[in-house]
Design a protein around this motif. Sequence first.
Motif, PDB file in Angstrom:
ATOM      1  N   UNK A   1       5.989  16.941  -3.365  1.00  0.00           N
ATOM      2  CA  UNK A   1       5.740  16.017  -2.251  1.00  0.00           C
ATOM      3  C   UNK A   1       5.241  14.670  -2.779  1.00  0.00           C
ATOM      4  N   UNK A   2       4.342  14.713  -3.746  1.00  0.00           N
ATOM      5  CA  UNK A   2       3.836  13.473  -4.343  1.00  0.00           C
ATOM      6  C   UNK A   2       4.942  12.730  -5.087  1.00  0.00           C
ATOM      7  N   UNK A   3       5.756  13.473  -5.821  1.00  0.00           N
ATOM      8  CA  UNK A   3       6.854  12.834  -6.554  1.00  0.00           C
ATOM      9  C   UNK A   3       7.851  12.190  -5.595  1.00  0.00           C
ATOM     10  N   UNK A   4       8.099  12.829  -4.479  1.00  0.00           N
ATOM     11  CA  UNK A   4       8.977  12.250  -3.465  1.00  0.00           C
ATOM     12  C   UNK A   4       8.381  10.949  -2.931  1.00  0.00           C
ATOM     13  N   UNK A   5       7.078  10.952  -2.697  1.00  0.00           N
ATOM     14  CA  UNK A   5       6.401   9.738  -2.238  1.00  0.00           C
ATOM     15  C   UNK A   5       6.482   8.643  -3.303  1.00  0.00           C
ATOM     16  N   UNK A   6       6.277   9.002  -4.543  1.00  0.00           N
ATOM     17  CA  UNK A   6       6.368   8.029  -5.641  1.00  0.00           C
ATOM     18  C   UNK A   6       7.766   7.436  -5.696  1.00  0.00           C
ATOM     19  N   UNK A   7       8.784   8.284  -5.605  1.00  0.00           N
ATOM     20  CA  UNK A   7      10.169   7.792  -5.613  1.00  0.00           C
ATOM     21  C   UNK A   7      10.410   6.825  -4.464  1.00  0.00           C
ATOM     22  N   UNK A   8       9.859   7.142  -3.320  1.00  0.00           N
ATOM     23  CA  UNK A   8       9.986   6.272  -2.146  1.00  0.00           C
ATOM     24  C   UNK A   8       9.330   4.915  -2.419  1.00  0.00           C
ATOM     25  N   UNK A   9       8.117   4.934  -2.944  1.00  0.00           N
ATOM     26  CA  UNK A   9       7.373   3.696  -3.200  1.00  0.00           C
ATOM     27  C   UNK A   9       8.040   2.870  -4.301  1.00  0.00           C
ATOM     28  N   UNK A  10       8.640   3.530  -5.258  1.00  0.00           N
ATOM     29  CA  UNK A  10       9.332   2.808  -6.337  1.00  0.00           C
ATOM     30  C   UNK A  10      10.514   1.996  -5.811  1.00  0.00           C
ATOM     31  N   UNK A  11      10.987   2.323  -4.629  1.00  0.00           N
ATOM     32  CA  UNK A  11      12.078   1.563  -4.010  1.00  0.00           C
ATOM     33  C   UNK A  11      11.565   0.286  -3.346  1.00  0.00           C
ATOM     34  N   UNK A  12      10.253   0.053  -3.438  1.00  0.00           N
ATOM     35  CA  UNK A  12       9.591  -1.151  -2.930  1.00  0.00           C
ATOM     36  C   UNK A  12       9.811  -1.362  -1.427  1.00  0.00           C
ATOM     37  N   UNK A  13       9.333  -0.426  -0.632  1.00  0.00           N
ATOM     38  CA  UNK A  13       9.466  -0.600   0.821  1.00  0.00           C
ATOM     39  C   UNK A  13       8.648  -1.794   1.292  1.00  0.00           C
ATOM     40  N   UNK A  14       9.146  -2.483   2.280  1.00  0.00           N
ATOM     41  CA  UNK A  14       8.468  -3.664   2.807  1.00  0.00           C
ATOM     42  C   UNK A  14       7.578  -3.350   3.997  1.00  0.00           C
ATOM     43  N   UNK A  15       7.907  -2.325   4.723  1.00  0.00           N
ATOM     44  CA  UNK A  15       7.183  -1.984   5.940  1.00  0.00           C
ATOM     45  C   UNK A  15       6.068  -0.994   5.624  1.00  0.00           C
TER      46      UNK A  15
ATOM     47  N   UNK B   1      -4.693   7.043  -6.251  1.00  0.00           N
ATOM     48  CA  UNK B   1      -4.252   6.509  -7.538  1.00  0.00           C
ATOM     49  C   UNK B   1      -2.861   5.881  -7.400  1.00  0.00           C
ATOM     50  N   UNK B   2      -1.966   6.570  -6.726  1.00  0.00           N
ATOM     51  CA  UNK B   2      -0.603   6.062  -6.535  1.00  0.00           C
ATOM     52  C   UNK B   2      -0.632   4.741  -5.765  1.00  0.00           C
ATOM     53  N   UNK B   3      -1.407   4.691  -4.708  1.00  0.00           N
ATOM     54  CA  UNK B   3      -1.520   3.477  -3.896  1.00  0.00           C
ATOM     55  C   UNK B   3      -2.053   2.322  -4.732  1.00  0.00           C
ATOM     56  N   UNK B   4      -3.068   2.596  -5.537  1.00  0.00           N
ATOM     57  CA  UNK B   4      -3.629   1.551  -6.404  1.00  0.00           C
ATOM     58  C   UNK B   4      -2.628   1.135  -7.478  1.00  0.00           C
ATOM     59  N   UNK B   5      -1.945   2.100  -8.066  1.00  0.00           N
ATOM     60  CA  UNK B   5      -0.981   1.813  -9.136  1.00  0.00           C
ATOM     61  C   UNK B   5       0.095   0.830  -8.664  1.00  0.00           C
ATOM     62  N   UNK B   6       0.568   1.045  -7.453  1.00  0.00           N
ATOM     63  CA  UNK B   6       1.623   0.201  -6.903  1.00  0.00           C
ATOM     64  C   UNK B   6       1.086  -0.997  -6.114  1.00  0.00           C
ATOM     65  N   UNK B   7      -0.230  -1.152  -6.098  1.00  0.00           N
ATOM     66  CA  UNK B   7      -0.865  -2.286  -5.412  1.00  0.00           C
ATOM     67  C   UNK B   7      -0.430  -2.370  -3.948  1.00  0.00           C
ATOM     68  N   UNK B   8      -0.399  -1.212  -3.302  1.00  0.00           N
ATOM     69  CA  UNK B   8      -0.027  -1.180  -1.890  1.00  0.00           C
ATOM     70  C   UNK B   8      -1.226  -1.608  -1.048  1.00  0.00           C
ATOM     71  N   UNK B   9      -1.006  -2.471  -0.075  1.00  0.00           N
ATOM     72  CA  UNK B   9      -2.103  -2.924   0.781  1.00  0.00           C
ATOM     73  C   UNK B   9      -2.423  -1.905   1.872  1.00  0.00           C
ATOM     74  N   UNK B  10      -2.845  -0.727   1.429  1.00  0.00           N
ATOM     75  CA  UNK B  10      -3.100   0.373   2.347  1.00  0.00           C
ATOM     76  C   UNK B  10      -4.496   0.923   2.073  1.00  0.00           C
ATOM     77  N   UNK B  11      -5.257   1.089   3.143  1.00  0.00           N
ATOM     78  CA  UNK B  11      -6.553   1.754   3.065  1.00  0.00           C
ATOM     79  C   UNK B  11      -6.318   3.201   3.479  1.00  0.00           C
ATOM     80  N   UNK B  12      -6.254   4.078   2.500  1.00  0.00           N
ATOM     81  CA  UNK B  12      -5.897   5.471   2.761  1.00  0.00           C
ATOM     82  C   UNK B  12      -6.878   6.126   3.729  1.00  0.00           C
ATOM     83  N   UNK B  13      -8.153   5.850   3.566  1.00  0.00           N
ATOM     84  CA  UNK B  13      -9.148   6.432   4.462  1.00  0.00           C
ATOM     85  C   UNK B  13      -8.881   6.007   5.907  1.00  0.00           C
ATOM     86  N   UNK B  14      -8.536   4.769   6.089  1.00  0.00           N
ATOM     87  CA  UNK B  14      -8.237   4.264   7.428  1.00  0.00           C
ATOM     88  C   UNK B  14      -6.966   4.904   7.981  1.00  0.00           C
ATOM     89  N   UNK B  15      -5.949   5.010   7.157  1.00  0.00           N
ATOM     90  CA  UNK B  15      -4.687   5.617   7.592  1.00  0.00           C
ATOM     91  C   UNK B  15      -4.917   7.055   8.039  1.00  0.00           C
TER      92      UNK B  15
END
Length: 109
Positions: free
Chosen positions: A31-45, A88-102
């Motif tokens: 599941x995590x690897x699938x998420x990583x693959x998704x994020x590596x595609x650089x989603x905008x939304x 860690x994944x969110x930080x690695x990709x510098x995603x502007x997401x607050x996981x706790x908030x989500x």
Amino acid sequence: MDSFDDQYILLEELYEDSFYPDFLIDKIKYLLEDFINYVEQKPNDMTEVEDKIYELIQNANNLQYEFLDNDSEYDNLARECLIRNLEYIIQWFHLPIDLEEVLAEREWD
């Protein structure tokens, strides 16, 4: 930065604990690897990314009965490990997401 940290071991803490069956940890890792693959595609939304996180968490939670059937438990330690990996994944990709908030904004079963 296009790809994930190849030095980071997903769910390492769970793999080191014999209480958790490796084949079930593998399911969460996929599941995590699938998420990583998704994020590596650089989603905008980022709303879609947040939805993907929610889906990942729900799918991991759905494994709780498989853990019980195998004399284990998808407990707080396992959930916290998953969240740390997601952070860690969110930080690695510098995603502007607050996981706790989500996670706080979602309704859980």
